[in-house]
Design a protein around this motif. Structure first.
Motif, PDB file in Angstrom:
ATOM      1  N   TYR A  57       0.849  -1.185   0.000  1.00  0.00           N
ATOM      2  CA  TYR A  57       0.000   0.000   0.000  1.00  0.00           C
ATOM      3  C   TYR A  57       0.887   1.238   0.000  1.00  0.00           C
ATOM      4  O   TYR A  57       1.801   1.352   0.812  1.00  0.00           O
ATOM      5  CB  TYR A  57      -0.902  -0.006   1.240  1.00  0.00           C
ATOM      6  CG  TYR A  57      -1.610   1.297   1.471  1.00  0.00           C
ATOM      7  CD1 TYR A  57      -2.625   1.716   0.614  1.00  0.00           C
ATOM      8  CD2 TYR A  57      -1.250   2.123   2.521  1.00  0.00           C
ATOM      9  CE1 TYR A  57      -3.263   2.927   0.819  1.00  0.00           C
ATOM     10  CE2 TYR A  57      -1.889   3.330   2.726  1.00  0.00           C
ATOM     11  CZ  TYR A  57      -2.903   3.726   1.870  1.00  0.00           C
ATOM     12  OH  TYR A  57      -3.526   4.924   2.068  1.00  0.00           O
ATOM     13  N   ASP A  59       1.049   5.117   0.711  1.00  0.00           N
ATOM     14  CA  ASP A  59       0.303   6.177   1.380  1.00  0.00           C
ATOM     15  C   ASP A  59       0.479   7.516   0.663  1.00  0.00           C
ATOM     16  O   ASP A  59       1.155   7.602  -0.369  1.00  0.00           O
ATOM     17  CB  ASP A  59       0.670   6.274   2.864  1.00  0.00           C
ATOM     18  CG  ASP A  59       2.105   6.682   3.112  1.00  0.00           C
ATOM     19  OD1 ASP A  59       2.763   7.184   2.189  1.00  0.00           O
ATOM     20  OD2 ASP A  59       2.570   6.494   4.252  1.00  0.00           O
ATOM     21  N   ASP A  60      -0.109   8.575   1.209  1.00  0.00           N
ATOM     22  CA  ASP A  60      -0.071   9.905   0.586  1.00  0.00           C
ATOM     23  C   ASP A  60       1.334  10.475   0.475  1.00  0.00           C
ATOM     24  O   ASP A  60       1.617  11.285  -0.403  1.00  0.00           O
ATOM     25  CB  ASP A  60      -0.956  10.882   1.368  1.00  0.00           C
ATOM     26  CG  ASP A  60      -2.429  10.494   1.295  1.00  0.00           C
ATOM     27  OD1 ASP A  60      -2.824   9.843   0.308  1.00  0.00           O
ATOM     28  OD2 ASP A  60      -3.176  10.843   2.228  1.00  0.00           O
ATOM     29  N   GLU A  61       2.248  10.063   1.368  1.00  0.00           N
ATOM     30  CA  GLU A  61       3.631  10.554   1.327  1.00  0.00           C
ATOM     31  C   GLU A  61       4.522   9.723   0.409  1.00  0.00           C
ATOM     32  O   GLU A  61       5.707  10.004   0.267  1.00  0.00           O
ATOM     33  CB  GLU A  61       4.242  10.569   2.739  1.00  0.00           C
ATOM     34  CG  GLU A  61       3.693  11.668   3.644  1.00  0.00           C
ATOM     35  CD  GLU A  61       2.340  11.305   4.239  1.00  0.00           C
ATOM     36  OE1 GLU A  61       2.136  10.114   4.563  1.00  0.00           O
ATOM     37  OE2 GLU A  61       1.494  12.199   4.346  1.00  0.00           O
ATOM     38  N   GLY A  62       3.967   8.663  -0.175  1.00  0.00           N
ATOM     39  CA  GLY A  62       4.743   7.822  -1.071  1.00  0.00           C
ATOM     40  C   GLY A  62       5.432   6.650  -0.389  1.00  0.00           C
ATOM     41  O   GLY A  62       6.182   5.915  -1.021  1.00  0.00           O
ATOM     42  N   THR A  63       5.180   6.447   0.905  1.00  0.00           N
ATOM     43  CA  THR A  63       5.763   5.325   1.637  1.00  0.00           C
ATOM     44  C   THR A  63       5.020   4.041   1.287  1.00  0.00           C
ATOM     45  O   THR A  63       3.788   4.018   1.256  1.00  0.00           O
ATOM     46  CB  THR A  63       5.667   5.566   3.164  1.00  0.00           C
ATOM     47  OG1 THR A  63       6.244   6.828   3.462  1.00  0.00           O
ATOM     48  CG2 THR A  63       6.369   4.472   3.940  1.00  0.00           C
ATOM     49  N   ILE A 116      -8.531   3.228   2.862  1.00  0.00           N
ATOM     50  CA  ILE A 116      -7.193   2.657   2.640  1.00  0.00           C
ATOM     51  C   ILE A 116      -7.297   1.427   1.754  1.00  0.00           C
ATOM     52  O   ILE A 116      -6.544   1.264   0.798  1.00  0.00           O
ATOM     53  CB  ILE A 116      -6.508   2.343   3.988  1.00  0.00           C
ATOM     54  CG1 ILE A 116      -6.125   3.651   4.670  1.00  0.00           C
ATOM     55  CG2 ILE A 116      -5.300   1.434   3.794  1.00  0.00           C
ATOM     56  CD1 ILE A 116      -5.513   3.494   6.045  1.00  0.00           C
ATOM     57  N   ARG A 119      -7.770   2.182  -1.895  1.00  0.00           N
ATOM     58  CA  ARG A 119      -6.612   2.687  -2.627  1.00  0.00           C
ATOM     59  C   ARG A 119      -5.510   1.646  -2.813  1.00  0.00           C
ATOM     60  O   ARG A 119      -4.450   1.961  -3.350  1.00  0.00           O
ATOM     61  CB  ARG A 119      -6.064   3.929  -1.912  1.00  0.00           C
ATOM     62  CG  ARG A 119      -7.021   5.108  -1.991  1.00  0.00           C
ATOM     63  CD  ARG A 119      -6.400   6.416  -1.545  1.00  0.00           C
ATOM     64  NE  ARG A 119      -5.702   6.360  -0.274  1.00  0.00           N
ATOM     65  CZ  ARG A 119      -6.204   6.747   0.892  1.00  0.00           C
ATOM     66  NH1 ARG A 119      -7.426   7.220   0.953  1.00  0.00           N
ATOM     67  NH2 ARG A 119      -5.488   6.682   1.986  1.00  0.00           N
TER      68      ARG A 119
END
Length: 166
Positions: A57, A59-63, A116, A119
């Protein structure tokens, strides 16, 4: 027997009304003498299973979060999506809601919700659906496989691990 229609608004009210009385829980939770593992009901039942997502997955920060854990589903987990309006409008959404309830952690994310799961890559959702089925139906995460070269059969653990372990 009278039928009753359950809606999202009154599900919690019904569950609270059918829950055991607080005094009986207190008495059961504090035994007079220390209990042995067998008398506590601790029979080594595994209720949480670790997994590793095929893609992960983002996340919004690209992690990228690949490691997570899923707990066993309860009857409430299986019933609650049935009254969810998103599921009523689109029955295919049931797996998204159900997975969001039983996934306890993905990477450092502990507040896993339907947004989550929505996405996630389709491969990861398919993996989690199969993982859910194995854990809740069969009680383990192993799968029987056959080597395409030698035709030998063996088991692999689908929960993942270090490279070469699964």
């Amino acid at each position: 027997m009278r039928r009753r229609t359950v809606t999202a608004g009154n599900l919690e009210e019904i569950l609270e009304a059918t829950a055991p009385a607080p005094g009986s829980e207190q008495a059961a939770a504090t035994p007079a003498a220390p209990a042995s593992p067998a008398s506590r009901g601790d029979h080594g039942l595994r209720t949480e299973f670790e997994f590793e997502l095929p893609r992960g997955y983002v996340d919004d920060e690209g992690t990228v979060h690949r490691h997570g854990s899923m707990r066993l589903a309860t009857a409430r987990d299986e019933l609650r999506p049935q009254i969810d309006l998103r599921v009523k409008e689109n029955p295919a959404y049931l797996s998204v809601v159900l997975l969001s309830q039983v996934i306890t952690r993905i990477g450092s994310i502990t507040d896993v919700h339907a947004g989550i799961v929505e996405r996630m890559y389709a491969t990861d959702v398919a993996f989690l659906q199969d993982f859910y089925r194995r854990v809740n139906s069969e009680g383990h995460t192993r799968a029987a496989v056959t080597c395409p070269h030698c035709e030998g059969g063996f088991e692999v653990d689908l929960s993942g691990g270090r490279l070469g372990e699964s």
